[in-house]
Design an enzyme around this catalytic site. Sequence first.
Site, PDB file in Angstrom:
ATOM      1  N   CYS A   9       0.647  -0.985  -0.204  1.00 44.57           N
ATOM      2  CA  CYS A   9      -0.140   0.057   0.016  1.00 44.57           C
ATOM      3  C   CYS A   9       0.714   1.108  -0.365  1.00 44.57           C
ATOM      4  O   CYS A   9       1.379   1.595  -1.017  1.00 44.57           O
ATOM      5  CB  CYS A   9      -0.528  -0.053   1.135  1.00 44.57           C
ATOM      6  SG  CYS A   9      -2.121   1.257   0.797  1.00 44.57           S
ATOM      7  N   HIS A  60      -3.241  -5.734   1.403  1.00 43.87           N
ATOM      8  CA  HIS A  60      -2.632  -6.054   2.100  1.00 43.87           C
ATOM      9  C   HIS A  60      -3.076  -7.735   2.529  1.00 43.87           C
ATOM     10  O   HIS A  60      -4.438  -8.391   3.148  1.00 43.87           O
ATOM     11  CB  HIS A  60      -3.453  -5.179   3.167  1.00 43.87           C
ATOM     12  CG  HIS A  60      -3.792  -4.155   3.236  1.00 43.87           C
ATOM     13  ND1 HIS A  60      -2.896  -3.291   3.842  1.00 43.87           N
ATOM     14  CD2 HIS A  60      -4.226  -2.350   2.803  1.00 43.87           C
ATOM     15  CE1 HIS A  60      -2.290  -1.695   3.757  1.00 43.87           C
ATOM     16  NE2 HIS A  60      -3.905  -1.905   2.941  1.00 43.87           N
ATOM     17  N   GLU A  68      -1.534  -9.113   5.008  1.00 45.35           N
ATOM     18  CA  GLU A  68      -1.273  -9.262   6.371  1.00 45.35           C
ATOM     19  C   GLU A  68      -2.616  -9.314   6.635  1.00 45.35           C
ATOM     20  O   GLU A  68      -2.445  -8.944   8.483  1.00 45.35           O
ATOM     21  CB  GLU A  68      -0.094  -8.585   6.800  1.00 45.35           C
ATOM     22  CG  GLU A  68      -1.379  -6.570   6.627  1.00 45.35           C
ATOM     23  CD  GLU A  68      -0.643  -5.984   4.773  1.00 45.35           C
ATOM     24  OE1 GLU A  68      -0.691  -6.305   4.315  1.00 45.35           O
ATOM     25  OE2 GLU A  68      -1.209  -4.410   5.674  1.00 45.35           O
TER      26      GLU A  68
END
Lengths: 233, 80
Positions: A87, A204, A206
Amino acid sequence: MKSAVVVFPGINRERDMARALKLISGREPSMVWHADTALPPATDLVVIPGGFSYGDYLRCGAIAARAPIMDAVRAHAAGGALVLGVCNGFQILCEAGLLPGVLMRNQALKFISRDLFLRVERSDSPFTRGYNAGQVIRVPVAHGEGNYVADAETLARLEDDGRVLFRYAAPDGSLDPAWNLNGASNAIAGIVNAGGNVLGMMPHPENHVEPEMGCTDGRGLFAGLVEALDRAA
Amino acid sequence: MKARVTVTLKSGILDPQGKAIEGALRLLGIEGIASVRQGKVFDIEIADGDRAGVETALKKAAEKLLANTVIENYRVEVLP
């Protein structure tokens, strides 16, 4: 896998990233402050997380890209070691010149915060060995400037060299402009540098690593990195 | 001494912000506008140095930080 997460003022996804790294690698990452000039010794993976470094002043990632720690990140990358930017981290890597191109305002001008589908373009990269080529994964995005732009020559080079690792796709993996929500050139969601050791991506991974998150499709990226490093060791 | 660095998007680079402004101007009934491109202006106070030195320093500033030359052009003006 010994990882280091770089923290700039205005970054806000560093805890998510640290949690995912610890969960999957079993090792707590070091948090490295932007004003530092060195990475912890024997760092395998440097991660630049998402957020709004310096409030997105001037251009997204522009000021963070010139922070003192970035010389160490550049040296780490130049030595062939792994760097992941997610990002705002992707924007910072582009501004730092570690990846080509730039992330522009989303084509429809709206901030996009939702899950999107990514087609994994190849599985023979340390970042994607946890997936199969052509596999579709569901990963959240949250950005206002994710519209990847580069000149025609750069795009051709990225495509010819197979440096696009992730593309925005329909849930069945087909490329459909309706699913390329930010308007990125060639539906690019993630690219690597010429050496293949620096990845920048807008989504993302994660945030999709635990069942409680509703999806674990992001695990493969981190698990693949752990495996790649174990094999190299 | 004062100086101004103007940063503009290269032609061919899509400028959604400029497009939005263009639409808003149309809504305001301001006529005769074909298109709008948004850029940035940096007004800079110079502490010291001669004109040539200042120009060189500001070109460096523009290349290294103020402009992203992948998508932007810049112009340096040293003001009288």
